[in-house]
Design a protein around this motif. Structure first.
Motif, mmCIF file in Angstrom:
data_model
loop_
_atom_site.group_PDB
_atom_site.id
_atom_site.type_symbol
_atom_site.label_atom_id
_atom_site.label_comp_id
_atom_site.label_asym_id
_atom_site.label_seq_id
_atom_site.Cartn_x
_atom_site.Cartn_y
_atom_site.Cartn_z
ATOM 1 N N PHE A 56 -1.539 -5.840 -3.196
ATOM 2 C CA PHE A 56 -0.465 -5.085 -2.519
ATOM 3 C C PHE A 56 -1.057 -4.143 -1.460
ATOM 4 C CE2 PHE A 56 2.299 -1.381 -2.177
ATOM 5 C CZ PHE A 56 3.543 -1.948 -1.973
ATOM 6 N N ASP A 57 -2.078 -3.378 -1.851
ATOM 7 C CA ASP A 57 -2.708 -2.455 -0.910
ATOM 8 C C ASP A 57 -3.463 -3.211 0.180
ATOM 9 O OD1 ASP A 57 -1.715 -0.495 -2.546
ATOM 10 O OD2 ASP A 57 -3.602 -0.151 -3.610
ATOM 11 N N GLN A 58 -4.033 -4.365 -0.156
ATOM 12 C CA GLN A 58 -4.792 -5.124 0.828
ATOM 13 C C GLN A 58 -3.882 -5.676 1.921
ATOM 14 O OE1 GLN A 58 -8.139 -5.413 0.993
ATOM 15 N NE2 GLN A 58 -7.779 -6.430 2.969
ATOM 16 N N ILE A 59 -2.708 -6.164 1.530
ATOM 17 C CA ILE A 59 -1.759 -6.688 2.518
ATOM 18 C C ILE A 59 -1.330 -5.577 3.482
ATOM 19 C CG2 ILE A 59 0.541 -7.660 2.791
ATOM 20 C CD1 ILE A 59 0.117 -9.129 0.139
ATOM 21 N N LEU A 60 -1.071 -4.406 2.934
ATOM 22 C CA LEU A 60 -0.686 -3.293 3.800
ATOM 23 C C LEU A 60 -1.846 -2.860 4.683
ATOM 24 C CD1 LEU A 60 1.376 -1.116 1.272
ATOM 25 C CD2 LEU A 60 2.244 -2.698 2.999
ATOM 26 N N ALA A 61 -3.068 -2.857 4.141
ATOM 27 C CA ALA A 61 -4.234 -2.453 4.938
ATOM 28 C C ALA A 61 -4.460 -3.412 6.098
ATOM 29 C CB ALA A 61 -5.470 -2.382 4.046
ATOM 30 N N ASP A 62 -4.224 -4.711 5.876
ATOM 31 C CA ASP A 62 -4.375 -5.681 6.959
ATOM 32 C C ASP A 62 -3.367 -5.431 8.072
ATOM 33 O OD1 ASP A 62 -6.397 -6.807 5.514
ATOM 34 O OD2 ASP A 62 -5.142 -8.399 4.641
ATOM 35 N N ALA A 63 -2.223 -4.815 7.719
ATOM 36 C CA ALA A 63 -1.211 -4.490 8.731
ATOM 37 C C ALA A 63 -1.403 -3.097 9.320
ATOM 38 C CB ALA A 63 0.183 -4.603 8.118
#
Length: 364
Positions: free
Chosen positions: A256-263
């Motif tokens: 979840f945090d990784q997807i947001l970090a990529d954005a």
């Protein structure tokens, strides 16, 4: 002191007027009685314990100093004649010092508007020291000494810049409100006893709510897909988001945090058992429970999604928000009505969810 001295002068003046109709024999008898009372006081208290206030010293010095020293020695006093004369000399010195003291103009007081501006600059810029504030005033054409700025900050009890530079949680929320999101899970139970989990996100600046979905099993795959949907929704809305606040719930996977970090969205975790660190989201959760979930019998997951969809539309397009001066996230404050329009009001009501939510508007 002056008030006390004036009081003593007036009372003794009336006492002197009382002596005018008295005969010399009566005066001599009163003097003897007063002398005897003084002797009694000296035996009981002792001369070393007698204390006179500054007002009493001034009055006695002014009354007794003009008398000759031989007369002073014959008087029955609680003090020595030399003490009275010393008091008189001290009064003369003080008067002479006041009249001969040079008057210096001194530094004029700082204008009140400048003091208010200095405090405003420090409040809006906690990392600025007094020299930085002094430089900013110079760029505005305001001539004030740096030491004056320092004195004003000291008088107001404002700490030096190194002690104010640390960013507080409240300061972080205020400074980054336009780029902040917050999310949380809400639990509810349907009439069949099935537990449902609702994932919602709110924008700090606009208070717009986005309900990402509901599920009976918030698996890592489901929560990660909700994060992807959120990123696509933000891209479609051209929203600039930098931070997302969430708690430490185990239902949020690392993906979840990784997807947001990529954005380009950084996840900020709240403290353990510190719901006030996510106060805006928690406040919406309370509103959702009070205005919808506690007033609606939820049959199943489909019914819950429909109810949440209606409440999301109501919240974003109609419900007034105090933090936004009674505007809604997707509705600006209308212009005030003219007095003539107020007398011809035709207000209609629109119901949502069978009357659970009411919305009022002018008739077309």
């Amino acid at each position: 002191m002056l008030l006390r001295l004036a009081y003593l002068a007036v009372t003794n003046a009336f006492a002197a007027l009382r002596l005018l109709p008295m005969s010399d024999r009566d005066k001599d008898a009163e003097i003897l009685a007063l002398r005897h009372q003084i002797m009694v006081l000296e035996r009981q208290l002792g001369a070393d314990r007698m204390k006179f206030s500054p007002e009493d010293r001034t009055f006695l010095a002014a009354l007794l100093a003009p008398l000759p020293r031989q007369v002073l020695r014959q008087l029955r006093l609680l003090i020595q004649p030399e003490t009275v004369l010393r008091w008189h000399r001290d009064l003369i010195k003080q008067r002479h010092a006041r009249t001969c003291r040079p008057k210096r103009p001194g530094r004029p007081p700082t204008v009140r508007s400048i003091r208010i501006l200095i405090l405003r600059l420090v409040h809006e810029n906690p990392s600025w020291g007094y020299r930085r504030v002094h430089g900013e005033l110079a760029t505005l054409g305001i001539k004030v000494a740096a030491s004056t700025v320092w004195e004003i900050l000291q008088a107001e009890g404002i700490d030096p810049a190194p002690d104010r530079a640390t960013t507080t949680w409240a300061g972080f929320l205020r400074s980054q409100a336009d780029a902040l999101l917050a999310c949380d899970f809400i639990e509810t139970v349907t009439l069949t006893g099935q537990r449902q989990y609702i994932l919602a996100v709110i924008e700090h600046a606009t208070r717009r709510i986005r309900i990402l979905g509901t599920t009976t099993h918030p698996t890592a795959q489901w929560v990660s897909q909700a994060a992807r949907n959120l990123v696509m929704d933000l891209e479609d809305a051209a929203a600039t988001v930098t931070y997302l606040i969430r708690d430490r719930d185990a239902k949020f996977p690392a993906l979840f945090d990784q997807i947001l970090a990529d954005a380009g969205i950084q996840t900020v975790l709240t403290g353990v058992r510190r719901p006030r660190m996510n106060a805006i989201m928690e406040r919406w959760v309370q509103t959702c429970r009070h205005e919808l979930l506690d007033r609606t019998l939820i049959w199943n997951e489909r019914h819950l999604r429909h109810a949440l969809r209606q409440f999301e539309l109501h919240h974003n397009a109609h419900r007034p928000h105090q933090a936004m001066n009674q505007a809604a996230p997707l509705r600006a404050i209308p212009e005030p009505l003219d007095p003539g329009q107020i007398t011809r009001l035709d207000i209609r009501r629109r119901d949502r969810l069978g009357g659970v939510l009411h919305e009022y508007h002018h008739a077309a």
